[in-house]
Write a protein that holds these residues in place. Structure first.
Motif, PDB file in Angstrom:
ATOM      1  N   CYS A   1      87.249  -5.587  25.454  1.00 32.31           N
ATOM      2  CA  CYS A   1      86.491  -6.394  26.412  1.00 32.31           C
ATOM      3  C   CYS A   1      85.147  -6.666  25.744  1.00 32.31           C
ATOM      4  CB  CYS A   1      86.322  -5.613  27.719  1.00 32.31           C
ATOM      5  SG  CYS A   1      85.375  -6.469  28.984  1.00 32.31           S
ATOM      6  N   ILE A   2      84.942  -7.889  25.294  1.00 33.13           N
ATOM      7  CA  ILE A   2      83.760  -8.237  24.518  1.00 33.13           C
ATOM      8  C   ILE A   2      82.651  -8.620  25.485  1.00 33.13           C
ATOM      9  CG2 ILE A   2      82.862  -9.741  22.719  1.00 33.13           C
ATOM     10  CD1 ILE A   2      85.731  -9.935  21.635  1.00 33.13           C
ATOM     11  N   ASP A   3      81.599  -7.836  25.457  1.00 28.75           N
ATOM     12  CA  ASP A   3      80.605  -7.819  26.524  1.00 28.75           C
ATOM     13  C   ASP A   3      79.244  -8.247  25.995  1.00 28.75           C
ATOM     14  OD1 ASP A   3      78.965  -7.210  28.666  1.00 28.75           O
ATOM     15  OD2 ASP A   3      79.567  -5.113  28.815  1.00 28.75           O
ATOM     16  N   SER A   4      78.782  -9.427  26.419  1.00 28.03           N
ATOM     17  CA  SER A   4      77.468  -9.886  25.977  1.00 28.03           C
ATOM     18  C   SER A   4      76.982 -11.024  26.863  1.00 28.03           C
ATOM     19  CB  SER A   4      77.523 -10.362  24.522  1.00 28.03           C
ATOM     20  OG  SER A   4      76.250 -10.825  24.110  1.00 28.03           O
ATOM     21  N   ALA A   5      75.669 -11.100  27.016  1.00 20.51           N
ATOM     22  CA  ALA A   5      75.045 -12.251  27.668  1.00 20.51           C
ATOM     23  C   ALA A   5      74.800 -13.374  26.670  1.00 20.51           C
ATOM     24  CB  ALA A   5      73.733 -11.831  28.315  1.00 20.51           C
ATOM     25  N   ASN A   6      75.046 -13.098  25.399  1.00 20.87           N
ATOM     26  CA  ASN A   6      74.815 -14.035  24.302  1.00 20.87           C
ATOM     27  C   ASN A   6      76.144 -14.690  23.917  1.00 20.87           C
ATOM     28  OD1 ASN A   6      74.352 -15.246  21.801  1.00 20.87           O
ATOM     29  ND2 ASN A   6      73.042 -13.580  21.051  1.00 20.87           N
TER      30      ASN A   6
ATOM     31  N   MET B   1      89.373  -9.735  26.292  1.00 20.08           N
ATOM     32  CA  MET B   1      88.748 -10.041  27.572  1.00 20.08           C
ATOM     33  C   MET B   1      87.290 -10.376  27.302  1.00 20.08           C
ATOM     34  SD  MET B   1      88.323  -7.672  31.025  1.00 20.08           S
ATOM     35  CE  MET B   1      90.058  -7.736  31.462  1.00 20.08           C
ATOM     36  N   ILE B   2      86.776 -11.388  27.983  1.00 24.40           N
ATOM     37  CA  ILE B   2      85.377 -11.776  27.864  1.00 24.40           C
ATOM     38  C   ILE B   2      84.618 -11.251  29.072  1.00 24.40           C
ATOM     39  CG2 ILE B   2      83.767 -13.719  27.896  1.00 24.40           C
ATOM     40  CD1 ILE B   2      85.878 -15.352  26.413  1.00 24.40           C
ATOM     41  N   ASN B   3      83.520 -10.582  28.809  1.00 28.47           N
ATOM     42  CA  ASN B   3      82.664 -10.047  29.866  1.00 28.47           C
ATOM     43  C   ASN B   3      81.261 -10.623  29.671  1.00 28.47           C
ATOM     44  OD1 ASN B   3      81.607  -8.551  31.922  1.00 28.47           O
ATOM     45  ND2 ASN B   3      81.872  -6.550  30.956  1.00 28.47           N
ATOM     46  N   SER B   4      80.964 -11.804  30.269  1.00 27.35           N
ATOM     47  CA  SER B   4      81.619 -12.338  31.450  1.00 27.35           C
ATOM     48  C   SER B   4      81.231 -13.804  31.608  1.00 27.35           C
ATOM     49  CB  SER B   4      81.182 -11.552  32.686  1.00 27.35           C
ATOM     50  OG  SER B   4      79.753 -11.600  32.753  1.00 27.35           O
ATOM     51  N   ILE B   5      81.833 -14.431  32.632  1.00 24.43           N
ATOM     52  CA  ILE B   5      81.448 -15.762  33.071  1.00 24.43           C
ATOM     53  C   ILE B   5      80.952 -15.634  34.505  1.00 24.43           C
ATOM     54  CG2 ILE B   5      83.650 -16.517  34.112  1.00 24.43           C
ATOM     55  CD1 ILE B   5      83.262 -19.171  32.557  1.00 24.43           C
TER      56      ILE B   5
ATOM     57  N   VAL C   1      80.487 -20.431  28.278  1.00 24.31           N
ATOM     58  CA  VAL C   1      81.546 -19.432  28.128  1.00 24.31           C
ATOM     59  C   VAL C   1      82.941 -20.015  28.345  1.00 24.31           C
ATOM     60  CG1 VAL C   1      82.453 -17.226  29.008  1.00 24.31           C
ATOM     61  CG2 VAL C   1      79.996 -17.534  28.707  1.00 24.31           C
ATOM     62  N   LEU C   2      83.086 -20.984  29.238  1.00 23.36           N
ATOM     63  CA  LEU C   2      84.414 -21.540  29.527  1.00 23.36           C
ATOM     64  C   LEU C   2      85.130 -22.028  28.264  1.00 23.36           C
ATOM     65  CD1 LEU C   2      86.592 -22.313  31.577  1.00 23.36           C
ATOM     66  CD2 LEU C   2      85.405 -24.516  31.867  1.00 23.36           C
ATOM     67  N   PRO C   3      84.475 -22.753  27.360  1.00 27.74           N
ATOM     68  CA  PRO C   3      85.189 -23.180  26.147  1.00 27.74           C
ATOM     69  C   PRO C   3      85.732 -22.017  25.324  1.00 27.74           C
ATOM     70  CG  PRO C   3      83.169 -24.437  26.403  1.00 27.74           C
ATOM     71  CD  PRO C   3      83.118 -23.330  27.419  1.00 27.74           C
ATOM     72  N   LEU C   4      85.037 -20.873  25.333  1.00 28.87           N
ATOM     73  CA  LEU C   4      85.518 -19.701  24.605  1.00 28.87           C
ATOM     74  C   LEU C   4      86.757 -19.110  25.271  1.00 28.87           C
ATOM     75  CD1 LEU C   4      82.115 -17.900  23.863  1.00 28.87           C
ATOM     76  CD2 LEU C   4      83.447 -19.348  22.316  1.00 28.87           C
ATOM     77  N   VAL C   5      86.752 -19.072  26.592  1.00 35.50           N
ATOM     78  CA  VAL C   5      87.918 -18.571  27.334  1.00 35.50           C
ATOM     79  C   VAL C   5      89.142 -19.416  26.985  1.00 35.50           C
ATOM     80  CG1 VAL C   5      88.882 -18.093  29.609  1.00 35.50           C
ATOM     81  CG2 VAL C   5      86.438 -17.756  29.212  1.00 35.50           C
TER      82      VAL C   5
ATOM     83  N   ALA D   1      91.573 -16.059  26.266  1.00 35.15           N
ATOM     84  CA  ALA D   1      91.173 -14.714  26.667  1.00 35.15           C
ATOM     85  C   ALA D   1      91.239 -14.573  28.183  1.00 35.15           C
ATOM     86  CB  ALA D   1      89.752 -14.439  26.186  1.00 35.15           C
ATOM     87  N   SER D   2      91.365 -13.341  28.635  1.00 36.91           N
ATOM     88  CA  SER D   2      91.118 -13.076  30.051  1.00 36.91           C
ATOM     89  C   SER D   2      89.605 -12.973  30.226  1.00 36.91           C
ATOM     90  CB  SER D   2      91.822 -11.798  30.512  1.00 36.91           C
ATOM     91  OG  SER D   2      91.491 -10.709  29.681  1.00 36.91           O
ATOM     92  N   VAL D   3      89.139 -13.052  31.472  1.00 37.25           N
ATOM     93  CA  VAL D   3      87.694 -13.150  31.660  1.00 37.25           C
ATOM     94  C   VAL D   3      87.253 -12.459  32.943  1.00 37.25           C
ATOM     95  CG1 VAL D   3      87.847 -15.409  32.831  1.00 37.25           C
ATOM     96  CG2 VAL D   3      85.722 -14.758  31.646  1.00 37.25           C
ATOM     97  N   VAL D   4      86.142 -11.747  32.846  1.00 36.25           N
ATOM     98  CA  VAL D   4      85.495 -11.171  34.022  1.00 36.25           C
ATOM     99  C   VAL D   4      84.665 -12.276  34.662  1.00 36.25           C
ATOM    100  CG1 VAL D   4      83.815  -9.485  34.857  1.00 36.25           C
ATOM    101  CG2 VAL D   4      85.415  -8.862  33.019  1.00 36.25           C
ATOM    102  N   ALA D   5      84.924 -12.542  35.945  1.00 27.86           N
ATOM    103  CA  ALA D   5      84.224 -13.598  36.684  1.00 27.86           C
ATOM    104  C   ALA D   5      83.258 -12.954  37.669  1.00 27.86           C
ATOM    105  CB  ALA D   5      85.228 -14.485  37.415  1.00 27.86           C
TER     106      ALA D   5
END
Length: 268
Positions: free
Chosen positions: A74-79, A95-99, A109-113, A118-122
């Protein structure tokens, strides 16, 4: 229940030092300990670094952890640049943390998802911040999930985080969070729910008691993923027991297997 190990986060001083020193052995030990304790996925965060340094460091962190742990991250960043760097070297489905519903973050972030599938924390928040009440939270959550679905993100890849706050300063927060998950579940079949535990007990003594109780309550209202310290053996035992009681562990097979593996701490 998806267990996402939270310990590789540079807000912890020991991790911050290890990340800055590129201490491979320390990071790998943290990763293996969490997987051996029952984590299915590991959260990786190096957000205390300078924004210019973080992308390259995230790339190093993802490679270092995956080489030893053998689980998705779960890759977690505001950047968003750090998210992109981590995703570019991740093996398997991340998983992307977060949108969130915040305009700029959603747009970046949406283009990365989509690109990395990837799955994504919303996160249940928008440009106004964290919703002030259950009605506003439901409005924000429904809009965010609908937008993700309309963008082509499968519902099975969306992990909605109701953003529980500290019960010390928001006495109604847990009750409203449970209601929000139930309402969102009734509107979006197959939607996942995820929560971190640290916020609910912030500012209170002996925080683990509150964290453990919150997990059990939330599982009964639909929580099926949690960002947690899997080294807390009591909490993990409660997760296994709750799954059995909620008929999510047919004939208690996982519970029995965990007992045989010595993962259920004996209570006097």
């Amino acid at each position: 229940m998806l267990i996402i190990g939270e310990r590789i986060n540079s807000t912890r001083k020991s991790i911050d030092r290890a990340v800055r020193a590129k201490d491979v052995d320390f990071i790998r030990k943290e990763a293996l300990n969490q997987v051996n304790a029952g984590a299915h996925m590991l959260d990786v965060n190096c957000g205390t670094l300078d924004a210019q340094e973080e992308p390259a460091t995230m790339e190093w962190l993802v490679k270092t952890v995956q080489e030893i742990a053998g689980v998705p991250l779960c890759i977690d960043s505001a950047n968003y640049k750090a998210l992109a760097a981590g995703l570019s070297v991740h093996r398997g489905k991340a998983m992307i943390n977060s949108i969130s519903g915040e305009t700029e973050r959603y747009k970046k972030v949406l283009p990365l998802v989509k690109e990395y599938r990837a799955s994504v924390v919303a996160l249940c928040m928008d440009d106004r911040g964290i919703p002030a009440n259950i009605n506003q939270a439901l409005e924000v959550g429904v809009k965010l999930v609908n937008n993700l679905l309309e963008a082509g993100i499968p519902v099975d890849d969306i992990y909605f985080d109701p953003l529980v706050r500290s019960v010390a300063t928001n006495p109604e927060t847990v009750v409203e969070t449970l209601r929000l998950m139930e309402e969102m579940s009734s509107r979006f079949s197959g939607l996942h729910f995820v929560s971190g535990l640290s916020n609910v007990s912030f500012g209170l003594p002996e925080r683990r008691h509150l964290n453990r109780a919150y997990v059990v309550l939330s599982m009964a209202s639909g929580l099926d993923a949690v960002i947690v310290d899997p080294m807390d053996s009591t909490l993990m035992a409660l997760v296994y027991a709750t799954e059995a009681l909620l008929n999510k562990d047919r004939f208690c097979m996982q519970y029995i297997r965990c007992y045989q593996q010595g993962k259920l701490k004996k209570v006097e």
